[in-house]
Write an enzyme that holds these catalytic residues in place. Sequence first.
Site, PDB file in Angstrom:
ATOM      1  N   CYS A  91       0.849  -1.184   0.000  1.00 32.09           N
ATOM      2  CA  CYS A  91       0.000   0.000   0.000  1.00 32.09           C
ATOM      3  C   CYS A  91       0.893   1.247   0.000  1.00 32.09           C
ATOM      4  O   CYS A  91       1.802   1.361   0.822  1.00 32.09           O
ATOM      5  CB  CYS A  91      -0.904  -0.014   1.227  1.00 32.09           C
ATOM      6  SG  CYS A  91      -1.788   1.527   1.509  1.00 32.09           S
ATOM      7  N   GLU A  92       0.645   2.160  -0.908  1.00 28.74           N
ATOM      8  CA  GLU A  92       1.515   3.327  -1.020  1.00 28.74           C
ATOM      9  C   GLU A  92       1.322   4.328   0.118  1.00 28.74           C
ATOM     10  O   GLU A  92       2.122   5.236   0.284  1.00 28.74           O
ATOM     11  CB  GLU A  92       1.289   4.030  -2.358  1.00 28.74           C
ATOM     12  CG  GLU A  92      -0.060   4.666  -2.540  1.00 28.74           C
ATOM     13  CD  GLU A  92      -0.210   5.319  -3.906  1.00 28.74           C
ATOM     14  OE1 GLU A  92      -0.880   6.357  -3.973  1.00 28.74           O
ATOM     15  OE2 GLU A  92       0.339   4.799  -4.897  1.00 28.74           O
ATOM     16  N   HIS A  93       0.289   4.165   0.909  1.00 30.97           N
ATOM     17  CA  HIS A  93       0.027   5.113   1.988  1.00 30.97           C
ATOM     18  C   HIS A  93       0.839   4.821   3.248  1.00 30.97           C
ATOM     19  O   HIS A  93       1.241   5.743   3.957  1.00 30.97           O
ATOM     20  CB  HIS A  93      -1.461   5.125   2.339  1.00 30.97           C
ATOM     21  CG  HIS A  93      -2.328   5.546   1.203  1.00 30.97           C
ATOM     22  ND1 HIS A  93      -3.583   5.016   0.967  1.00 30.97           N
ATOM     23  CD2 HIS A  93      -2.106   6.434   0.198  1.00 30.97           C
ATOM     24  CE1 HIS A  93      -4.097   5.576  -0.108  1.00 30.97           C
ATOM     25  NE2 HIS A  93      -3.232   6.425  -0.603  1.00 30.97           N
ATOM     26  N   HIS A  94       1.074   3.530   3.548  1.00 31.50           N
ATOM     27  CA  HIS A  94       1.805   3.175   4.763  1.00 31.50           C
ATOM     28  C   HIS A  94       2.941   2.182   4.502  1.00 31.50           C
ATOM     29  O   HIS A  94       3.635   1.765   5.439  1.00 31.50           O
ATOM     30  CB  HIS A  94       0.856   2.572   5.811  1.00 31.50           C
ATOM     31  CG  HIS A  94      -0.236   3.507   6.231  1.00 31.50           C
ATOM     32  ND1 HIS A  94      -1.493   3.499   5.659  1.00 31.50           N
ATOM     33  CD2 HIS A  94      -0.248   4.509   7.147  1.00 31.50           C
ATOM     34  CE1 HIS A  94      -2.248   4.425   6.216  1.00 31.50           C
ATOM     35  NE2 HIS A  94      -1.519   5.059   7.112  1.00 31.50           N
ATOM     36  N   GLN A 132      -5.371  -0.551  -4.239  1.00 33.09           N
ATOM     37  CA  GLN A 132      -6.103  -1.637  -4.893  1.00 33.09           C
ATOM     38  C   GLN A 132      -6.937  -1.135  -6.065  1.00 33.09           C
ATOM     39  O   GLN A 132      -7.026  -1.803  -7.108  1.00 33.09           O
ATOM     40  CB  GLN A 132      -6.980  -2.349  -3.867  1.00 33.09           C
ATOM     41  CG  GLN A 132      -7.734  -3.555  -4.429  1.00 33.09           C
ATOM     42  CD  GLN A 132      -8.472  -4.315  -3.357  1.00 33.09           C
ATOM     43  OE1 GLN A 132      -8.099  -4.294  -2.184  1.00 33.09           O
ATOM     44  NE2 GLN A 132      -9.536  -5.003  -3.736  1.00 33.09           N
ATOM     45  N   HIS A 160      -5.898  -5.930   3.797  1.00 27.87           N
ATOM     46  CA  HIS A 160      -4.929  -4.842   3.910  1.00 27.87           C
ATOM     47  C   HIS A 160      -4.405  -4.781   5.346  1.00 27.87           C
ATOM     48  O   HIS A 160      -5.173  -4.564   6.284  1.00 27.87           O
ATOM     49  CB  HIS A 160      -5.602  -3.505   3.560  1.00 27.87           C
ATOM     50  CG  HIS A 160      -5.980  -3.396   2.109  1.00 27.87           C
ATOM     51  ND1 HIS A 160      -5.356  -2.519   1.249  1.00 27.87           N
ATOM     52  CD2 HIS A 160      -6.908  -4.056   1.374  1.00 27.87           C
ATOM     53  CE1 HIS A 160      -5.896  -2.636   0.039  1.00 27.87           C
ATOM     54  NE2 HIS A 160      -6.840  -3.564   0.095  1.00 27.87           N
ATOM     55  N   CYS A 162      -2.723  -2.491   6.613  1.00 30.57           N
ATOM     56  CA  CYS A 162      -2.884  -1.155   7.189  1.00 30.57           C
ATOM     57  C   CYS A 162      -4.215  -1.036   7.930  1.00 30.57           C
ATOM     58  O   CYS A 162      -4.358  -0.187   8.820  1.00 30.57           O
ATOM     59  CB  CYS A 162      -2.762  -0.072   6.124  1.00 30.57           C
ATOM     60  SG  CYS A 162      -3.942  -0.207   4.774  1.00 30.57           S
TER      61      CYS A 162
END
Length: 201
Positions: A91-94, A132, A160, A162
């Site tokens: 996941c590019e956020h975390h 996703q 996920h 996260c």
Amino acid sequence: MNRELLNMNPESEYREGLDELSSHYKKIIELLGEDTGRDGLLKTPMRVAKAMQIFTRGYGQDAHRVLLDALFEEKYNQMVIVKDIDFFSLCEHHLLPFFGKVHVAYIPNGYITGLSKIARVVDIYSHRLQVQERMTLQIKECIQETLKPLGVMVVIEAQHLCMQMRGVEKQNAITTTSDFCGAFNQAKTRQEFMNLLRHND
């Protein structure tokens, strides 16, 4: 397409910048309050750097070329389904993993591709920093633009970390995304695909 990246052996071949990446991870570990000089952490920065290069090996690879390399003229015009393609991504956020299964269907329009190439397309897009929703769209667009079939549909089901390790900490949540075009704009065709996915479950 960078064939060296496509055929990279993740146990022995790595991209440029590995040493610099390792030094950054060493600093990160120190900023977290650990001693990078102790036995258990001496090799950790390099291990993480190598792992991250493996996890992101999809950069520089051309998924369209993968399909074109195994393009065959064929009159078959019924639904082709490749389901339960396992994947792992970040996941590019975390920068935490999300993982699950991808299901792909397309209706040929004069051309088919090798079935393993569909899985390779999933592999390329999942080995990048992702969300996703975007990954679902990228897989669909790659197949549509390259094979020019009568229709494409992609469904992804994923967990996920996260969501499981932080934030709401919901351990059993499954996220499902889908995208489709062409013949799959018809509800009847989409339902046929979904029924075939559930068959033998």
